[in-house]
Scaffold this active site. Sequence first.
Site, short mmCIF file in Angstrom:
data_model
loop_
_atom_site.label_atom_id
_atom_site.label_comp_id
_atom_site.label_asym_id
_atom_site.label_seq_id
_atom_site.Cartn_x
_atom_site.Cartn_y
_atom_site.Cartn_z
N GLU A 96 0.83 -1.20 0.00
CA GLU A 96 0.00 0.00 0.00
C GLU A 96 0.87 1.25 0.00
OE1 GLU A 96 -4.24 -1.14 1.97
OE2 GLU A 96 -2.63 -0.71 3.42
N CYS A 109 3.67 8.53 0.79
CA CYS A 109 4.29 7.60 1.73
C CYS A 109 4.39 6.26 1.02
CB CYS A 109 3.44 7.48 3.00
SG CYS A 109 4.07 6.29 4.21
N CYS A 116 6.67 -6.78 6.78
CA CYS A 116 7.75 -6.27 7.63
C CYS A 116 8.08 -7.33 8.68
CB CYS A 116 7.32 -4.97 8.32
SG CYS A 116 8.59 -4.20 9.34
N CYS A 120 6.79 -4.63 15.48
CA CYS A 120 6.35 -3.64 16.47
C CYS A 120 4.92 -3.97 16.90
CB CYS A 120 6.43 -2.24 15.87
SG CYS A 120 8.11 -1.74 15.42
N CYS A 123 1.66 -2.01 15.43
CA CYS A 123 1.61 -1.73 14.00
C CYS A 123 0.96 -2.87 13.22
CB CYS A 123 3.03 -1.48 13.49
SG CYS A 123 3.14 -1.11 11.72
N GLY A 163 7.20 -1.88 5.73
CA GLY A 163 8.58 -2.31 5.75
C GLY A 163 9.51 -1.38 6.50
N GLU A 164 10.70 -1.87 6.77
CA GLU A 164 11.78 -1.12 7.41
C GLU A 164 12.81 -0.79 6.33
OE1 GLU A 164 14.73 0.65 8.97
OE2 GLU A 164 13.02 0.31 10.33
N SER A 195 12.51 6.78 7.17
CA SER A 195 12.22 6.45 8.56
C SER A 195 12.79 5.07 8.90
CB SER A 195 10.70 6.44 8.77
OG SER A 195 10.39 6.00 10.09
N SER A 218 11.80 6.06 14.49
CA SER A 218 10.61 5.64 15.23
C SER A 218 11.05 5.22 16.63
CB SER A 218 9.92 4.48 14.51
OG SER A 218 9.44 4.90 13.26
N CYS A 337 -0.62 6.42 9.93
CA CYS A 337 0.62 5.80 10.38
C CYS A 337 0.33 4.52 11.16
CB CYS A 337 1.38 6.79 11.25
SG CYS A 337 2.95 6.19 11.85
#
Length: 347
Positions: A96, A109, A116, A120, A123, A163-164, A195, A218, A337
């Site tokens: 997305e 974004c 991911c 977390c 999330c 994702g990171e 980020s 983050s 977010c």
Amino acid sequence: MANKDGKQNILSLNTEELKAVMLEYGEAAFRAKQIFGWLAKGTESFEDMLNIPSKLIARLEEDYYIGLPCIVRSSKSAIDGTVKVLYEMADGSCVESVCMQYSYGNSICISTQAGCRMGCTFCATGIGGLERNLTAGEMLGEVLQMRNFIGDRINHIVLMGMGEPFDNYENVARFLKLVNDKAGYNLSMRDITVSTCGIIPMIERFGDDFKQVNLAVSLHAPNDEIRRRTMPVAKAYPYKDLMKACKEYTQKTGRRITFEYSMINGVNDSAECAEELASNIKGWLSHVNLIPLNAVKEKDYKASETKRIKAFKSILESYDIACTIRRTLGSDIDAACGQLRNNNRNN
């Protein structure tokens, strides 16, 4: 995905690599810049490249495809006009992306991974784990296809979607160079924000490689105990080590670092948490972005009350720490977010 039916996504190639392709084809080097320019416009077909000879177009079609993702589904917020799209990549992987409208332009974004693996606890993205990394061309495709969809230029890019980014560093680095290339999309590095949840070795490398790109961390906690409970990455990278790396980043680059801080009711939103966070970063070249937690149906966390968030902000400001409360955009379409996820096309 690097290949589709034996073909390579041409969006992943930079101008020098395209020049090498032209040399291989026996074509003039200037064709590379022409093709790169067409791609940056969001051209969907080689046949639409009007100044490219038909013989060269035929050769390109044999070896390459233009990796603009397919828009499976889109939604638009009735509250603020935020647009969310579900993209399907060439291999069927879905991600997305979200486009937000501001007075200073359109901001997208984008996702850097399908899923991911950071886990977390507040999330939605990590619920299904990591499917795979996205390529640089697929990330660029997210930007170009969104511009095609909204009919307007994307002015700012934030790598804060699924994702990171630092878990896919090489592809992210290539993407940043591609979208910045003056012969292509020509977006300033200063209009891009990356980020990370706090992968220390990559923060150090990023400070060397991309001094003009904005960095957001983050953080979401004032200490190691709370961060370990909510963010598994903290077990690999302790809080004090992360803060040391962040401070060194600001000293090395001379650029402000943004700390993202999701306000979670009863977890990290007390006055004591605010005092502790302030003591950690007082005097830094930094900015704290307080984010009212966005609802995720599989999670039990709740957002902090508005008065509690404002009190938290006041404490930080009493220490002369720059602080804002993020305006929540797209929450009515699960585009805010922490709400993006690896949706199946049938959901």
